[in-house]
Write an enzyme that holds these catalytic residues in place. Structure first.
Site, PDB file in Angstrom:
ATOM      1  N   ARG A  46       0.846  -1.201   0.000  1.00  0.00           N
ATOM      2  CA  ARG A  46       0.000   0.000   0.000  1.00  0.00           C
ATOM      3  C   ARG A  46       0.881   1.249   0.000  1.00  0.00           C
ATOM      4  NH1 ARG A  46      -2.117  -1.606   5.665  1.00  0.00           N
ATOM      5  NH2 ARG A  46       0.127  -1.893   5.708  1.00  0.00           N
ATOM      6  N   LYS A  99      13.247 -22.412  10.813  1.00  0.00           N
ATOM      7  CA  LYS A  99      14.653 -22.100  11.133  1.00  0.00           C
ATOM      8  C   LYS A  99      15.433 -23.381  11.409  1.00  0.00           C
ATOM      9  CE  LYS A  99      13.427 -17.553  12.946  1.00  0.00           C
ATOM     10  NZ  LYS A  99      12.893 -16.829  14.111  1.00  0.00           N
TER      11      LYS A  99
END
Ligand code: NDP
Ligand code: HSE
Length: 451
Positions: free
Chosen positions: A67, A223
């Site tokens: 945006r 991870k």
């Protein structure tokens, strides 16, 4: 392999277009939220410093956000919502700080196939599509760097893929999610509730856009997959990782841990397992554990991360620092950016994926673990014997048993020796069925002491 012919020629032209000064390295920044805004700020405010470190000006060629009208603070001429156009424009490096699988995967494949190097903090994407991205980088000769994807500011990817490339890593274990560590630390120290602490972690910029990725252990599992892949030269994806989040950790577990001198942490544990016949596999898991207060990971509070690495030659190494947040993560992103810029200026590239070992991933049920089990039981003769029989039936040996009487019931705390996780799980299920057991108060794996 060399960069794609067109792109190499283009870069070469710009490098040696008769100027004494090297042409700028042009960077497309995708995403300008918690992490991206710090990257943009530092690249702009410390442009001279980055030019000196990289060997050429590092120029922001465009910033893509969802945006643009919500970003009056950014240089308007650089802003766009047309990510495809920015990625396909005349840029050398794409820095991806949007997150999620798609469309990030498509953008990065487009960039890499065009010979543009990529720096990303997107562990979710890497844990699913690292092989595909690495192959695209190999074909075009581009770099794929992702230091920020694991443990924020802490240098961990580089030590595993470069510094320890000559060693044999046996174990990587640690706290790799800042949000859940922040929540568990608050629950332990102040008794704060889970939901109010999660809101704080989100407001501080630690949590993922969808915080269930943190609390349900998906972020830590991504991870763990990245760490295991690097440590064991084996492709491990997020779906290979056994995962439990902290949703099931309640005040009773935290109190039970305290009673036996332990604290609750969400750990990522990646181990090389050698069977008696010499065959090797890897075990990769994320789940809450109780660790002794004396353990170094027990004192790691807030959004800090800490990771132990054990290797044959190096012995034990510990990495500690800020695991989340805009500035710490931007530090890792910018380190990668400088490295990648240097590689491009020098005409080389960084390390490629190393997956030659191809070890199998061991199922969680076969992985040796230890359990802490806290029970409310009837206080009468023969109860302990009934419970002990269940452990014996599953071939689980006990490390310690403590009993405290309370009116007509007794609280019983058992810590087991190591046994296959499936045997421990079955033991807990059977114990819960005994008439003499009034309540299974807390069940959690334990780590950090001899088995
Ligand atoms: P944020 O949610 O704060 O920012 C995301 C940015 O991406 C925003 O600028 C957003 O635009 C933009 N964006 C989202 N969708 C689109 C789209 N379709 N097209 C263009 N732009 C888009 O995320 P973070 O900065 O926290 O995280 C970014 C990445 O870094 C993630 O992969 C995350 O896992 C990783 N990471 C984050 C850490 C942290 O502590 N926050 C630590 C380590 C890694 P807009 O501003 O207009 O909404
Ligand atoms: N949400 C992640 C965390 C950001 O809390 O650790 C850092 O990767």
């Amino acid at each position: 392999m060399a960069p794609s012919a067109d792109h190499a020629a283009d870069l070469g032209d710009r490098r040696s277009a008769g100027r004494a000064d090297p042409a700028p390295i042009r960077v497309a920044l995708l995403g300008c939220g918690t992490v991206g805004s710090e990257v943009a700020r530092l690249l702009t405010e410390e442009a001279d410093e980055f030019a000196a470190r990289a060997g050429a000006p590092v120029e922001l060629a465009g910033i893509a956000v969802r945006r643009p009208d919500k970003h009056p603070e950014l240089p308007q001429e650089l802003l766009t919502s047309d990510v495809e156009a920015l990625v396909s424009s005349d840029v050398d490096i794409v820095v991806e700080l949007v997150g999620g699988i798609e469309p990030a995967r498509t953008w990065l494949l487009t960039a890499l196939r065009a010979g543009k190097s990529v720096v990303t903090a997107n562990k979710a994407l890497l844990a699913e599509h690292s092989p595909e991205l690495s192959e695209a980088a190999d074909v075009s000769g581009a770099d794929l760097y992702y230091e920020a994807a694991v443990a924020g500011a802490i240098p961990l990817v580089r030590p595993l893929r470069e510094s320890l490339a000559g060693d044999r890593i046996t174990r990587v274990m640690g706290i790799v999610n800042g949000t859940t560590n922040y929540i568990l630390s608050a629950m332990d120290s102040t008794g704060a509730s889970y939901s109010e602490t999660l809101e704080e972690a989100s407001n501080l910029g630690y949590a993922e856009a969808d915080p269930t990725a943190d609390v349900d252990g998906y972020d830590a599992a991504s991870k763990a997959a990245i760490l295991a892949s690097l440590a064991f030269h084996t492709r491990v994806s997020a779906s290979d990782v056994y995962r439990e989040g902290i949703g099931s950790v309640g005040a009773a577990d935290v109190a039970a841990a305290k009673m036996i001198g332990r604290t609750v942490k969400l750990l990522a544990i990646c181990e090389r397992v050698t069977d008696p016949d010499g065959s090797e596999s890897v075990s990769v898991r994320v789940h809450p554990v109780m660790i002794p207060h004396s353990h170094q990971l027990a004192g790691v509070g807030g959004a800090f991360n800490a990771v132990y690495v054990e290797a044959d030659g190096a012995g034990e190494l510990m990495f500690f620092g800020q695991g989340a947040g805009g500035a710490p993560t931007a530090s890792a992103v910018l380190g990668d950016l400088v490295d990648v810029a240097r590689n491009r200026l020098g005409g080389g590239r960084g390390p490629r994926e190393s997956a030659h070992a191809g070890l199998p991933v061991r199922p969680m049920g076969d992985t040796p673990t230890r359990y802490h089990i806290s029970l409310q039981v009837a206080d009468r003769p023969g109860v302990l014997a009934q419970i002990a029989q269940v452990f014996a039936k599953h071939d689980v040996s006990l490390a310690s048993v403590r009993q405290r009487d309370k009116h007509s019931t007794a609280s019983l705390v058992v810590v087991t020796h190591a046994a296959p996780d499936s045997a421990l799980r079955a033991t807990v299920d059977d114990i819960g069925e005994l008439d003499v057991v009034h309540e299974v108060v807390s069940v959690m794996r334990v780590e950090g002491e001899d088995s």
